[in-house]
Design a protein around this motif. Structure first.
Motif, short mmCIF file in Angstrom:
data_model
loop_
_atom_site.label_atom_id
_atom_site.label_comp_id
_atom_site.label_asym_id
_atom_site.label_seq_id
_atom_site.Cartn_x
_atom_site.Cartn_y
_atom_site.Cartn_z
N TYR A 120 0.89 -1.34 -0.08
CA TYR A 120 0.15 0.06 -0.11
C TYR A 120 0.85 1.22 0.00
CZ TYR A 120 -3.66 -3.14 0.93
OH TYR A 120 -4.68 -4.34 0.83
N PHE A 121 1.91 1.12 0.60
CA PHE A 121 2.98 2.12 0.54
C PHE A 121 3.47 2.67 -0.93
CE2 PHE A 121 7.45 3.36 0.12
CZ PHE A 121 7.45 4.94 0.76
N THR A 132 -6.88 7.48 -0.55
CA THR A 132 -7.22 6.17 0.11
C THR A 132 -5.99 5.35 0.32
OG1 THR A 132 -9.27 6.71 -1.28
CG2 THR A 132 -8.78 4.42 -0.26
N ASP A 133 -5.23 4.87 -0.64
CA ASP A 133 -4.16 4.01 -0.53
C ASP A 133 -3.25 4.63 0.65
OD1 ASP A 133 -4.90 1.92 -2.18
OD2 ASP A 133 -4.10 2.93 -3.85
N ALA A 137 -2.11 2.49 3.76
CA ALA A 137 -0.90 1.97 4.08
C ALA A 137 -0.41 2.44 5.56
CB ALA A 137 0.10 2.65 3.02
N ILE A 138 -0.75 3.72 5.91
CA ILE A 138 -0.51 4.12 7.46
C ILE A 138 -1.18 2.92 8.37
CG2 ILE A 138 -0.84 5.93 9.00
CD1 ILE A 138 -0.34 7.95 6.90
N GLU A 139 -2.37 2.58 7.95
CA GLU A 139 -3.27 1.87 8.85
C GLU A 139 -2.40 0.39 8.94
OE1 GLU A 139 -7.34 -0.75 8.70
OE2 GLU A 139 -7.19 1.52 7.89
N LEU A 164 4.48 8.96 4.76
CA LEU A 164 3.13 9.05 4.27
C LEU A 164 2.36 10.01 4.97
CD1 LEU A 164 2.31 5.12 3.87
CD2 LEU A 164 2.62 6.86 2.09
N ARG A 165 2.89 10.21 6.27
CA ARG A 165 2.07 11.19 6.97
C ARG A 165 2.59 12.56 6.52
NH1 ARG A 165 3.74 7.42 11.60
NH2 ARG A 165 1.94 6.53 12.25
N VAL A 166 3.69 12.91 6.47
CA VAL A 166 4.25 14.11 5.64
C VAL A 166 3.38 14.38 4.24
CG1 VAL A 166 6.13 15.24 4.72
CG2 VAL A 166 6.38 14.04 6.70
#
Length: 269
Positions: A120-121, A132-133, A137-139, A164-166
């Motif tokens: 997903y990353f 959405t992805d 991915a974070i989840e 991903l958060r950034v």
């Protein structure tokens, strides 16, 4: 001599292809299993997509026939990993997740969990597209980190989650900034307020404080006189907020220029 070597090489390739085609048509699963594992291992070691694709065709044929058998665990894993090695990040997580459902106590469970999440990353698009992805991915990375806090891939998973958060922060920041640039200053102020509340450790935080002030300043100086005094004072509060957290910040010169204008205008009231 060179021609002879070339001819011999072509002959070996032809024979190899011929043997592979026979294997595909064969009903005997044992040689298919051996060939699939050999092609998978060689494909990974040599970074050969050609061998991996050959392995994949065999694995897809025989995997259903080994369900419930001792070899089934190995086959389900290498099928998922072959998709992963080929960069197919849409099929790969499905097969890794199925592996985890079938073999939750496997020695390969941690690797499967990490690789499923990392798919997903790799699917996560640029910040300005649908995320959405990215959220998925974070989840999934967080599930891996919670399950294996001292795992083999913890550092990589943490780095991926941070990146991903950034990306999500950048998207939120750019939306707010777009409101500012298109002169929807009320919407910009509201968006920057939400951004600052939602992302306290963001690398875009200082810029968000500045553009929130600048939006308030521009809203004030372009207001009707009956609204201007209150809005100028609101802008002054935003200036104080910026200076509180960034007294030597990058945007201080611009803020001071704008504050001089605000003070001059407030004298008229």
């Amino acid at each position: 001599m060179k021609k002879g070597i070339l001819v011999l090489g072509l002959l070996m390739v032809t024979l190899s292809c011929s043997e592979y085609q026979k294997l595909l048509k064969s009903e005997d699963t044992a040689p298919k299993y051996s060939a699939a594992e050999e092609l998978y291992n060689e494909g990974k070691e040599e970074d050969s997509n050609k061998k991996l694709r050959k392995a994949l065709r065999l694995l897809e044929q025989i995997e259903p026939q080994f369900r419930g058998k001792p070899q089934g665990e190995r086959l389900v894993f290498i099928l998922a990993d072959t998709y992963y090695q080929l960069g197919d990040y849409f099929n790969s997580p499905f097969h890794f997740e199925r592996f985890l459902q079938l073999y939750p106590n496997s020695q390969k469970a941690e690797e499967a969990s990490y690789k499923a999440a990392s798919c997903y990353f790799y699917r996560s698009p640029r910040f300005n597209l649908d995320q959405t992805d990215t959220h998925k991915a974070i989840e999934e990375l967080q599930v891996y980190l919670n399950t294996y806090p001292d795992g083999e891939y913890t550092e990589e998973a943490n780095n991926m989650a941070t990146e991903l958060r950034v990306k999500l922060e950048k998207k939120a920041y750019e939306i707010a900034k777009q409101y500012h640039h298109t002169e929807y200053y009320k919407a910009a102020i509201a968006s920057f307020n939400n951004f600052i509340a939602d992302y306290p450790g963001s690398p875009f935080r200082e810029a968000a404080y500045y553009y929130r002030f600048d939006s308030a300043y521009r809203l004030a100086i372009n207001s009707f006189e009956v609204l201007m005094e209150e809005r100028l004072n609101n802008a002054k509060e935003q200036y104080k907020s910026y200076k509180k957290y960034y007294p030597e910040g990058e945007y201080v010169p611009q803020l001071e220029d704008s504050m001089s204008e605000i003070d001059k205008r407030l004298q008229n009231f």
